[in-house]
Design an enzyme around this catalytic site. Sequence first.
Site, PDB file in Angstrom:
ATOM      1  N   HIS A   1      56.750  16.216  34.613  1.00  0.00           N
ATOM      2  CA  HIS A   1      57.223  15.053  33.844  1.00  0.00           C
ATOM      3  C   HIS A   1      58.737  15.224  33.722  1.00  0.00           C
ATOM      4  CE1 HIS A   1      57.512  11.792  31.173  1.00  0.00           C
ATOM      5  NE2 HIS A   1      57.014  12.315  30.069  1.00  0.00           N
TER       6      HIS A   1
ATOM      7  N   ARG B   1      52.821   6.852  36.123  1.00  0.00           N
ATOM      8  CA  ARG B   1      52.146   7.955  35.457  1.00  0.00           C
ATOM      9  C   ARG B   1      50.705   7.926  35.948  1.00  0.00           C
ATOM     10  NH1 ARG B   1      53.396  10.523  30.481  1.00  0.00           N
ATOM     11  NH2 ARG B   1      51.649  11.712  29.669  1.00  0.00           N
TER      12      ARG B   1
ATOM     13  N   LYS C   1      41.272  -0.965  40.810  1.00  0.00           N
ATOM     14  CA  LYS C   1      39.835  -0.662  40.798  1.00  0.00           C
ATOM     15  C   LYS C   1      39.322  -0.367  42.202  1.00  0.00           C
ATOM     16  CE  LYS C   1      37.959  -2.280  36.525  1.00  0.00           C
ATOM     17  NZ  LYS C   1      38.531  -3.524  36.001  1.00  0.00           N
TER      18      LYS C   1
ATOM     19  N   ARG D   1      54.334   5.754  24.465  1.00  0.00           N
ATOM     20  CA  ARG D   1      55.677   6.219  24.136  1.00  0.00           C
ATOM     21  C   ARG D   1      56.579   6.262  25.380  1.00  0.00           C
ATOM     22  NH1 ARG D   1      56.322   9.407  19.843  1.00  0.00           N
ATOM     23  NH2 ARG D   1      54.081   9.760  19.903  1.00  0.00           N
ATOM     24  N   THR D   2      56.072   6.868  26.430  1.00  0.00           N
ATOM     25  CA  THR D   2      56.864   7.008  27.665  1.00  0.00           C
ATOM     26  C   THR D   2      57.124   5.648  28.303  1.00  0.00           C
ATOM     27  OG1 THR D   2      55.882   9.169  28.008  1.00  0.00           O
ATOM     28  CG2 THR D   2      56.929   8.167  29.911  1.00  0.00           C
TER      29      THR D   2
END
Lengths: 149, 310
Positions: free
Chosen positions: B134, B106, B85, B56-57
């Site tokens: 946020h 994020r 990684k 969504r974000t």
Amino acid sequence: MRKALQVAALENGTAIDHIPPQALFKVVSLLQLQQLNNRITIGNNLRSSKIGTKGIIKVADKFFEEDEINRIALVAPNVTLNIIKNYEVIEKKKVILPDEIIGIVKCNNPKCITNNEPMKTRFHIIDKEKVELQCHYCEIKIKKEEIIL
Amino acid sequence: MEILPMKPKSLVDINDYNKDDILRILNNAAKFKANPDRDFLKGKVCATLFFEPSTRTRLSFETAINRLQGRVIGFSDTATSSLTKGESLKDTIMIVSNYVDLIIMRHYLEGSARYASEISPVPIINAGDGSNQHPTQTLLDLFSIYETQGTLENLTITVVGDLKYGRAVHSLIEGLSYFNPTFNFVAPEELKIPEKYKTFCDQKGIRYKEFAEFSIEAINSADILYMTRVQRERFTDLMEYEKVKNVYVLHNDMLKNSKDNLKVLHPLPRVKEIDQDVDDNPKAYYFQQARNGMFTRQAVICDLMRIEVV
Ligand SMILES: [Zn+2]
């Protein structure tokens, strides 16, 4: 007798006095004394008229930087610093907690970036009296008794 | 020579913005809402680095960039990205910042965006760092309040649900603190507002009342009803959860004596805490609120890139 004198007297250097016994070894690690080659004398559980029992650390030929020595305030805010030159105390100092502590305290939050990335921790002292810290990164607050070095 | 106040370089925490910054963003968000398709990011590339997935974000940010004619690179979770990684966050940020003009990130670790903002030569937008911050969520909440009430000043905000862990609620309290709000905190015992936010309110002279029940009084006095999810996994006592799970649910008939200007907000996703029968009530505003996220993000991106929004 001669031996006792050798321990007690410091020609030049720093004597840290009135350390609460439970904080003594934390002070040792905060000052990273294990990395010094100077002559170091450590006494603990000595009698003190001021605080009952105390610890004392004497480091020959070493004069600490302000920000180095002020770290001690995290665990022992009431110590006395004696700066000794030529067998004489030329200055007595108190330690003052800095506004910010970099790279000494570990963050208590396992999900904090500082515990997962090769980087230095950074804390703001949000309450100097109660010795309360806040992580600059994850923002959690750490009380004096929760401080991990 | 006039010295202009320094605008923040990155947006990591809602507290990076002062009152003027917030109002500037909200005014620009209104301009984007009136006219969302602009060319302010033509020739620019932005990165969306989602070390933790949040579709969504990410879609909201990427649409914001696309509507400004910017281009996007990035990854949507670390499982599919070989870049991250075993690599440190620092290395990822240093490499990506070579390529782009702005990074939106994020990350599941708290403080990651603050650290990135300290090492990155390009602006960072924090799109969520663990349970910490946020800030664009807070700004879109503020925009939705501003837009529907015509002001942010002197409003009564009733927040309902998980006030203990609810990051959106905590940041909303901080963001509104400049505007003389009154809060009603409605939460079950296990999820009530933490002491530190009450202390914060006391220090700022913000009035608040606590309610252990979802009372009609808390609804009827509100200008904004901000609902949040009450999640089962937050409870140590599952009996307690069973008791409250159907109590902290908003039904349409509970709004019948609410103020005319009331709007119901929710950071979404919702589960059961707002009954579907509320959706058709004109006071329901959560879907428009989500849409506002896009305009707010357009405003934040332009602000950090020093692009004047005309
Ligand atoms: Zn931390």
